[in-house]
Design a protein around this motif. Structure first.
Motif, mmCIF file in Angstrom:
data_model
loop_
_atom_site.group_PDB
_atom_site.id
_atom_site.type_symbol
_atom_site.label_atom_id
_atom_site.label_comp_id
_atom_site.label_asym_id
_atom_site.label_seq_id
_atom_site.Cartn_x
_atom_site.Cartn_y
_atom_site.Cartn_z
ATOM 1 N N GLN A 1 87.010 24.857 75.745
ATOM 2 C CA GLN A 1 86.384 24.044 74.690
ATOM 3 C C GLN A 1 85.971 24.915 73.513
ATOM 4 O O GLN A 1 86.110 24.522 72.331
ATOM 5 C CB GLN A 1 85.183 23.285 75.247
ATOM 6 N N ARG A 2 85.464 26.126 73.805
ATOM 7 C CA ARG A 2 85.043 27.040 72.741
ATOM 8 C C ARG A 2 86.241 27.444 71.879
ATOM 9 O O ARG A 2 86.168 27.491 70.623
ATOM 10 C CB ARG A 2 84.391 28.268 73.352
ATOM 11 N N ALA A 3 87.369 27.704 72.577
ATOM 12 C CA ALA A 3 88.562 28.086 71.801
ATOM 13 C C ALA A 3 89.026 26.929 70.912
ATOM 14 O O ALA A 3 89.406 27.130 69.729
ATOM 15 C CB ALA A 3 89.680 28.496 72.770
ATOM 16 N N THR A 4 88.972 25.689 71.462
ATOM 17 C CA THR A 4 89.378 24.529 70.662
ATOM 18 C C THR A 4 88.468 24.363 69.452
ATOM 19 O O THR A 4 88.916 24.104 68.316
ATOM 20 C CB THR A 4 89.329 23.266 71.529
ATOM 21 N N LEU A 5 87.156 24.515 69.692
ATOM 22 C CA LEU A 5 86.215 24.377 68.589
ATOM 23 C C LEU A 5 86.401 25.483 67.576
ATOM 24 O O LEU A 5 86.240 25.266 66.330
ATOM 25 C CB LEU A 5 84.770 24.403 69.147
ATOM 26 N N ALA A 6 86.738 26.672 68.027
ATOM 27 C CA ALA A 6 86.984 27.762 67.092
ATOM 28 C C ALA A 6 88.177 27.442 66.182
ATOM 29 O O ALA A 6 88.149 27.720 64.966
ATOM 30 C CB ALA A 6 87.203 29.064 67.858
ATOM 31 N N VAL A 7 89.239 26.866 66.778
ATOM 32 C CA VAL A 7 90.413 26.508 65.969
ATOM 33 C C VAL A 7 90.034 25.440 64.957
ATOM 34 O O VAL A 7 90.410 25.498 63.767
ATOM 35 C CB VAL A 7 91.534 26.000 66.889
ATOM 36 N N LYS A 8 89.294 24.435 65.418
ATOM 37 C CA LYS A 8 88.896 23.359 64.504
ATOM 38 C C LYS A 8 87.969 23.900 63.401
ATOM 39 O O LYS A 8 88.068 23.475 62.254
ATOM 40 C CB LYS A 8 88.159 22.268 65.282
ATOM 41 N N GLN A 9 87.154 24.872 63.768
ATOM 42 C CA GLN A 9 86.264 25.460 62.776
ATOM 43 C C GLN A 9 87.076 26.187 61.704
ATOM 44 O O GLN A 9 86.788 26.131 60.513
ATOM 45 C CB GLN A 9 85.286 26.399 63.451
ATOM 46 N N GLY A 10 88.151 26.849 62.203
ATOM 47 C CA GLY A 10 88.999 27.577 61.245
ATOM 48 C C GLY A 10 89.711 26.589 60.307
ATOM 49 O O GLY A 10 89.825 26.844 59.099
ATOM 50 N N GLU A 11 90.191 25.516 60.873
ATOM 51 C CA GLU A 11 90.865 24.511 60.018
ATOM 52 C C GLU A 11 89.874 23.927 59.025
ATOM 53 O O GLU A 11 90.204 23.693 57.848
ATOM 54 C CB GLU A 11 91.450 23.412 60.921
ATOM 55 N N SER A 12 88.677 23.644 59.485
ATOM 56 C CA SER A 12 87.686 23.070 58.586
ATOM 57 C C SER A 12 87.353 24.045 57.472
ATOM 58 O O SER A 12 87.181 23.658 56.276
ATOM 59 C CB SER A 12 86.403 22.716 59.378
ATOM 60 N N ALA A 13 87.275 25.299 57.790
ATOM 61 C CA ALA A 13 86.965 26.298 56.763
ATOM 62 C C ALA A 13 88.079 26.359 55.739
ATOM 63 O O ALA A 13 87.854 26.514 54.526
ATOM 64 C CB ALA A 13 86.719 27.659 57.432
ATOM 65 N N ALA A 14 89.331 26.225 56.203
ATOM 66 C CA ALA A 14 90.478 26.278 55.284
ATOM 67 C C ALA A 14 90.444 25.078 54.377
ATOM 68 O O ALA A 14 90.704 25.169 53.167
ATOM 69 C CB ALA A 14 91.798 26.318 56.078
ATOM 70 N N ILE A 15 90.151 23.928 54.917
ATOM 71 C CA ILE A 15 90.079 22.731 54.096
ATOM 72 C C ILE A 15 88.969 22.867 53.097
ATOM 73 O O ILE A 15 89.133 22.526 51.903
ATOM 74 C CB ILE A 15 89.863 21.489 54.990
#
Length: 271
Positions: free
Chosen positions: A257-271
Motif C-alpha cells: 500500500q505504501r508503494a502504491t501511495l508513493a506512486v500516486k503521490q509522485g503522479e500528483s506532484a507531476a500534475i
C-alpha cells in the motif's frame, strides 16, 4: 529323671536347719512308694528338695525359672561347698558335681556332669555336637538340657517347687514353647525362627523396593509436569508463530500500500 543320692556341703539350709556341715541322702535305700519329708519350718526340707535335680538352680529361691535369676553364692556359708547328685535317666546313671570355692571376696564354681559306663567308670558326658562337660557352666547346662530337656519344661512338667508359677499365669509364647518341646517339634520352632528371619530380610527388601517405587512415582510426576510445561510452551510457540505470520502478511500488505501511495503521490506532484 530319678534322683538316687544327694550330698550337700556348706549350705546355709543344712547348717542352720540341721546344725551339720554336710548331708548325704541315699534315696536308693528308701522303700518304694510315696516319700514325705516332715519337720518344722527352717530345718532344711526346702534346701533338700531344691537340690534333688541336676539343674544349677534352687527353683523355690529363684525369682524366675532361669539360671541367670539365681546365685548359689547366696546360699553357701563355707569357703568350700559342694552339691553332688547321682541320678538316673533312660537306664543311665549320671553324677552332677557342683563345687564352689570362695577363699576371699571372689569365688569360683565348677560344674561337671559324668555318666557311669558299662565298665563302672565315670566319664564326662559328651554331646554329638562336640560339647563336653569340662567344668564350665555353659557346657554343663547344655549337657543337662540335652538329656532332660530345657529348664523351663522340666520345672513345669516334672519338678514342682514351692511357690511355682501356675500354668494359668503363663503367656501364649511360653505355652507354645512348652508344647513344642513336649511334643518333640522343636525343629518346627527352629524353622519358624528361620522363617521369621527370612520374613525380616524380605520385609527390609520390600521396604527398599517400596521406597524406590515412591521415588520413581515422584520422578514420573515430575516428568509429567515437565511434559505438560513443554506442551504448553509448544502451544504458546504455535500461537506466536501464527500471530507472527499474520503480522508479516499485514506488513507486506502495508508495504505494498505504501508503494502504491508513493506512486500516486509522485503522479500528483507531476500534475
Amino acid at each position: 529323671m530319678r534322683p538316687l543320692k544327694l550330698t550337700l556341703e556348706g549350705f546355709y539350709g543344712v547348717r542352720d536347719g540341721m546344725h551339720r556341715d554336710s548331708l548325704t541322702l541315699d534315696l536308693e535305700s528308701m522303700p518304694e512308694g510315696l516319700i514325705a519329708l516332715t519337720g518344722p519350718n527352717g530345718v532344711g526340707k526346702t534346701t533338700i528338695m531344691d537340690n534333688l535335680h541336676p539343674y544349677p538352680i534352687m527353683p523355690s529361691r529363684a525369682s524366675k525359672l532361669s539360671v541367670d535369676a539365681f546365685s548359689y553364692w547366696d546360699h553357701i556359708c563355707a569357703p568350700n561347698a559342694l552339691k553332688e547328685l547321682e541320678w538316673e535317666h533312660d537306664g543311665i546313671r549320671y553324677r552332677s558335681s557342683l563345687s564352689f570355692r570362695k577363699p576371699g571376696k571372689t569365688g569360683k564354681a565348677e560344674y561337671y556332669l559324668a555318666y557311669q559306663s558299662m565298665d563302672g567308670q565315670w566319664r564326662p558326658v559328651s554331646l554329638p555336637d562336640g560339647t563336653v562337660s569340662d567344668g564350665k557352666a555353659d557346657s554343663y547346662n547344655r549337657c543337662v538340657e540335652a538329656i532332660n530337656g530345657s529348664l523351663e519344661t522340666f520345672f513345669t512338667s516334672v519338678f514342682s517347687a514351692q511357690n511355682r508359677r501356675p500354668l494359668a499365669a503363663y503367656g501364649a509364647g511360653e505355652i507354645k514353647t512348652l508344647l513344642a518341646e513336649l511334643l518333640g517339634i522343636e525343629h518346627l520352632k527352629a524353622l519358624s525362627a528361620k522363617a521369621g528371619d527370612v520374613a525380616k530380610v524380605l520385609g527390609r527388601a520390600l521396604d527398599a523396593i517400596q521406597a524406590e517405587i515412591v521415588s520413581l512415582s515422584r520422578r514420573r510426576e515430575r516428568v509429567t509436569e515437565v511434559e505438560r510445561l513443554i506442551n504448553a510452551d509448544f502451544e504458546a510457540l504455535r500461537v506466536a508463530r501464527t500471530e507472527r505470520a499474520a503480522a508479516v502478511t499485514a506488513g507486506n500488505n502495508l508495504t505494498q500500500q505504501r508503494a502504491t501511495l508513493a506512486v500516486k503521490q509522485g503522479e500528483s506532484a507531476a500534475i
